[in-house]
Design a protein around this motif. Structure first.
Motif, PDB file in Angstrom:
ATOM      1  N   LEU A 124       0.742  -0.701  -0.457  1.00 19.62           N
ATOM      2  CA  LEU A 124      -0.008   0.270   0.206  1.00 19.62           C
ATOM      3  C   LEU A 124       0.565   1.440   0.410  1.00 19.62           C
ATOM      4  O   LEU A 124       0.751   2.459  -0.311  1.00 19.62           O
ATOM      5  CB  LEU A 124      -0.676   0.055   1.298  1.00 19.62           C
ATOM      6  CG  LEU A 124      -2.160  -0.655   1.198  1.00 19.62           C
ATOM      7  CD1 LEU A 124      -3.131  -0.736   2.626  1.00 19.62           C
ATOM      8  CD2 LEU A 124      -3.450  -0.887   0.090  1.00 19.62           C
ATOM      9  N   CYS A 125       1.995   1.459   0.547  1.00 14.72           N
ATOM     10  CA  CYS A 125       2.556   2.897   1.001  1.00 14.72           C
ATOM     11  C   CYS A 125       4.018   2.934  -0.280  1.00 14.72           C
ATOM     12  O   CYS A 125       3.463   3.781  -0.734  1.00 14.72           O
ATOM     13  CB  CYS A 125       3.314   2.292   2.474  1.00 14.72           C
ATOM     14  SG  CYS A 125       2.377   2.003   3.980  1.00 14.72           S
ATOM     15  N   ILE A 461       8.201   1.780   3.278  1.00 11.49           N
ATOM     16  CA  ILE A 461       7.394   2.103   4.619  1.00 11.49           C
ATOM     17  C   ILE A 461       8.000   4.507   4.894  1.00 11.49           C
ATOM     18  O   ILE A 461       7.478   4.127   6.001  1.00 11.49           O
ATOM     19  CB  ILE A 461       7.356   1.324   5.498  1.00 11.49           C
ATOM     20  CG1 ILE A 461       8.252   0.531   6.321  1.00 11.49           C
ATOM     21  CG2 ILE A 461       5.912  -0.077   4.763  1.00 11.49           C
ATOM     22  CD1 ILE A 461       8.095  -0.168   7.584  1.00 11.49           C
ATOM     23  N   TRP A 462       9.321   4.107   5.124  1.00  6.92           N
ATOM     24  CA  TRP A 462       9.678   5.319   5.242  1.00  6.92           C
ATOM     25  C   TRP A 462      10.775   5.605   4.049  1.00  6.92           C
ATOM     26  O   TRP A 462       9.846   7.194   4.056  1.00  6.92           O
ATOM     27  CB  TRP A 462      10.922   4.685   5.962  1.00  6.92           C
ATOM     28  CG  TRP A 462      11.457   5.713   7.267  1.00  6.92           C
ATOM     29  CD1 TRP A 462      10.592   6.691   7.936  1.00  6.92           C
ATOM     30  CD2 TRP A 462      12.726   6.537   7.341  1.00  6.92           C
ATOM     31  NE1 TRP A 462      11.389   7.106   8.638  1.00  6.92           N
ATOM     32  CE2 TRP A 462      12.613   7.264   8.723  1.00  6.92           C
ATOM     33  CE3 TRP A 462      14.275   6.037   6.723  1.00  6.92           C
ATOM     34  CZ2 TRP A 462      13.816   7.980   9.505  1.00  6.92           C
ATOM     35  CZ3 TRP A 462      15.279   6.201   7.019  1.00  6.92           C
ATOM     36  CH2 TRP A 462      15.171   7.755   8.824  1.00  6.92           C
ATOM     37  N   LEU A 463      10.673   5.382   2.788  1.00  7.76           N
ATOM     38  CA  LEU A 463      11.036   6.158   1.552  1.00  7.76           C
ATOM     39  C   LEU A 463      10.466   5.531   0.366  1.00  7.76           C
ATOM     40  O   LEU A 463       9.587   4.496   1.242  1.00  7.76           O
ATOM     41  CB  LEU A 463      12.477   5.587   0.707  1.00  7.76           C
ATOM     42  CG  LEU A 463      13.242   6.198   2.207  1.00  7.76           C
ATOM     43  CD1 LEU A 463      14.730   5.295   1.953  1.00  7.76           C
ATOM     44  CD2 LEU A 463      13.481   7.466   2.468  1.00  7.76           C
ATOM     45  N   VAL A 478       3.263  10.758   4.279  1.00 10.50           N
ATOM     46  CA  VAL A 478       1.699  11.111   5.240  1.00 10.50           C
ATOM     47  C   VAL A 478       0.824  12.413   5.346  1.00 10.50           C
ATOM     48  O   VAL A 478      -0.130  12.505   5.799  1.00 10.50           O
ATOM     49  CB  VAL A 478       1.253  10.040   6.415  1.00 10.50           C
ATOM     50  CG1 VAL A 478       0.335  10.121   7.395  1.00 10.50           C
ATOM     51  CG2 VAL A 478       2.613   8.554   5.826  1.00 10.50           C
ATOM     52  N   ILE A 479       1.931  13.239   5.893  1.00 13.73           N
ATOM     53  CA  ILE A 479       0.590  14.282   6.533  1.00 13.73           C
ATOM     54  C   ILE A 479       1.721  15.093   5.607  1.00 13.73           C
ATOM     55  O   ILE A 479       3.195  15.910   5.700  1.00 13.73           O
ATOM     56  CB  ILE A 479       1.763  15.120   7.561  1.00 13.73           C
ATOM     57  CG1 ILE A 479       1.305  13.324   8.864  1.00 13.73           C
ATOM     58  CG2 ILE A 479       1.120  16.149   8.122  1.00 13.73           C
ATOM     59  CD1 ILE A 479       1.444  13.719   9.864  1.00 13.73           C
ATOM     60  N   PRO A 480       1.626  15.914   3.853  1.00 14.89           N
ATOM     61  CA  PRO A 480       1.876  16.553   3.124  1.00 14.89           C
ATOM     62  C   PRO A 480       2.690  18.126   4.160  1.00 14.89           C
ATOM     63  O   PRO A 480       1.303  19.032   4.817  1.00 14.89           O
ATOM     64  CB  PRO A 480       0.936  16.930   2.291  1.00 14.89           C
ATOM     65  CG  PRO A 480       0.245  15.503   2.072  1.00 14.89           C
ATOM     66  CD  PRO A 480       0.122  15.028   3.952  1.00 14.89           C
ATOM     67  N   ASN A 481       3.398  18.644   2.854  1.00 19.85           N
ATOM     68  CA  ASN A 481       3.060  19.727   3.566  1.00 19.85           C
ATOM     69  C   ASN A 481       4.257  20.114   4.927  1.00 19.85           C
ATOM     70  O   ASN A 481       4.436  21.415   5.292  1.00 19.85           O
ATOM     71  CB  ASN A 481       2.389  21.229   3.666  1.00 19.85           C
ATOM     72  CG  ASN A 481       1.817  20.990   1.690  1.00 19.85           C
ATOM     73  OD1 ASN A 481       2.995  21.313   1.035  1.00 19.85           O
ATOM     74  ND2 ASN A 481       0.530  20.890   1.597  1.00 19.85           N
TER      75      ASN A 481
END
Length: 545
Positions: A124-125, A461-463, A478-481
């Motif tokens: 998924l990631c 899942i990190w990169l 996961v949290i843009p900007n």
């Protein structure tokens, strides 16, 4: 290519075919466990009386019953006589949903289900657009701030003193003890991961040294085990192979990647096998110094022949090109021969594993020397330690000035012959005094235990790699900007998942790789290979049709 539909590979279809009945069996086992607590009297009458007789119809003692339940393994349950139940019979019980068998195997089935769920999370990631991606950005100030902050927090909260004894003398020496080497792996791994996350290109040469340190520990750790324990059993060997390759094989299947994308895994596998062979052949004579000297010489000679003689590497490894080959899918990268990556990566550290073996061989002698040094009169002891530290610092400084500071292409040419220098300097300074040997930062030691999982997990899942065999050129967003908040969240999830993968790998290893029963190990391997071939055959036909 990010938003396009991608056809499933044969491996992915085979995995789905294989995991579906196992997940169904796990769900049913959980239902049985729920019913067992909901209707205890009914379950007792229907199941527990059968349980007390075991599969052979004979009485089972409490200790035997407890042993079976603690193992919780599909292929590790035993009957009342202690002999292993047929692997085929156990598979029949699994697929026929035998209730007693499913209850006993519930912990293992749950571990398999959780492992499959984590692999789905990887997919998924990294292969869907459910989560976004962002560009890497390097800032030296932020990089050093984060790392030094972790060091300070670790120092304040996890500094521990260990009381252990020297194998050689029984006194407290702790030269290169387990806590120290785990801590060493931990702080190197943090820098290695941050190097990838922040694209810290200026640390390239340092990362090469860190990887050499890991390979050095492969030689040191495996030599120490086999030389002291003299355990060359197939069970022990395949448990090590499971540890090194279980997760990476399934990542290759689920994400349709080549083995060489995760080059650390084949490197450690190769050098572990070479240590095993070096010590396993004529192992009854390992106590003789002349035999060990010959074995070390053969190791060096083998490496020289394969890696130094032109054309020999291709000759040796070309039959395994389908496994060891790798071509970067990035169209902007220069296309290299499939074996180039494997030759380059393995060649960088082709000698340092032998240096690790030599250090392990002389480990008892160094412990005795340190013991004598610590027993000397204070002034003489201080003088000798000052001389040792001065020599180590001067050697390290010269290496830094004349080798480390070279550009990466020139440095890579010298690295195979010089990587042992900074490793030796670090070992010397880290072990020069008793307080240093006895102390470690347990936070870094904890991170050092899950280096394999953090290494593999970082890609997905990190990169983000985004495509099969792609390099991790972007960050998972996961949290843009909000780059720092995103870093905090993804790092937390990444560490949690890595820890669970470490634990699940151990749990499943206990279930599927018996350590002291070669006959049963061969049965499990044969059945597993047969099932894998059948699944791949059916998957191939389904895709063609």
């Amino acid at each position: 290519m990010e938003g396009e539909k991608v056809a499933l590979s044969v491996g992915q279809v085979a995995f789905l075919l294989g995991i579906t009945p196992v997940l169904a069996a796990w769900a049913y086992s959980e239902l049985l466990e729920y019913r067992k607590h909901l209707y205890p009297s009914k379950v007792h009458s229907d199941l527990n009386l059968v349980d007390l007789r075991g599969y052979s119809g004979q009485a089972v003692t409490k200790d035997e019953e407890k042993s079976v339940l603690l193992e919780g393994g599909i292929l590790e349950s035993v009957n009342s006589k202690g002999s292993a139940v047929s692997v085929k019979a156990q598979l029949l019980k699994l697929f026929s949903l035998d209730e007693l068998f499913l209850l006993e195997c519930r912990p293992t089935l749950r571990a398999i289900a959780e492992f499959a769920g984590i692999l789905f999370y990887f997919y998924l990631c990294d292969r869907t657009t459910l989560f976004g991606e962002s560009k890497k950005s390097y800032n030296r100030d932020l990089f050093l701030f984060l790392y030094l902050l972790l060091v300070i927090v670790s120092w304040w909260t996890s500094l521990k003193k260990h009381v252990e004894k020297s194998v050689a003398s029984g006194k407290s020496i702790l030269y290169l003890n387990r806590h120290q080497t785990e801590e060493w792996k931990g702080w190197m791994q943090v820098l290695f991961l941050m190097y990838h996350y922040f694209a810290a290109a200026e640390m390239y040469n340092a990362i090469r040294v860190f990887i050499a340190g890991y390979v050095w520990m492969t030689g040191f750790g495996n030599f120490s085990y086999y030389y002291v324990r003299k355990d060359f059993s197939l069970g022990r060997f395949f448990q090590m192979m499971w540890r090194l390759n279980f997760l990476v094989i399934f990542c290759c299947i689920i994400l349709n990647n080549n083995y060489m994308l995760y080059y650390i895994c084949p490197m450690h596998t190769l050098f572990t096998v070479m240590v095993y062979c070096a010590l396993g052949v004529f192992h009854k004579y390992n106590e003789l110094p002349v035999v060990m000297a010959i074995k070390f010489a053969i190791c060096f000679f083998t490496v020289i022949i394969i890696w130094e003689v032109p054309g020999m590497f291709e000759l040796v490894w070309s039959p395994l090109t389908s496994i060891m080959g790798y071509v970067d899918p990035n169209p902007n990268k220069e296309k290299k021969p499939p074996l180039f990556e494997w030759q380059f990566r393995s060649g960088l550290d082709r000698y340092v594993w032998i240096i690790g073996m030599i250090y392990a061989y002389f480990h008892p002698m160094v412990e005795k020397w340190l013991e004598r040094l610590d027993e000397l009169e204070y002034r003489l002891r201080a003088l000798l330690k000052t001389i040792i530290v001065t020599v180590a610092v001067v050697v390290g400084y010269l290496w830094y000035q004349h080798i480390y500071k070279l550009d990466k292409y020139t440095y890579n040419k010298l690295h195979p012959y010089t990587s042992w220098i900074p490793i030796s300097v670090y070992i010397c300074l880290r072990n020069i005094s008793q307080p240093l040997r006895n102390s470690s930062l347990s936070l870094f030691a904890w991170l050092g235990k899950i280096t394999l999982e953090t290494y593999i997990g970082q890609f997905h899942i990190w990169l983000r790699t985004g495509v099969p065999n792609g390099q991790p050129g972007h960050l998972l967003s996961v949290i843009p900007n909000y780059p720092l908040l995103n870093f905090m969240l993804t790092s937390s999830l990444y560490l949690l998942v890595s820890l669970r993968l470490f634990e699940l790998t151990g749990t499943l290893k206990s279930s599927f790789v018996p350590s002291k029963d070669n006959k049963r190990l061969s049965q499990i391997a044969l059945v597993g290979l047969s099932i894998a071939c059948a699944l791949y055959g059916v998957a191939f036909l389904l895709i063609k049709l």
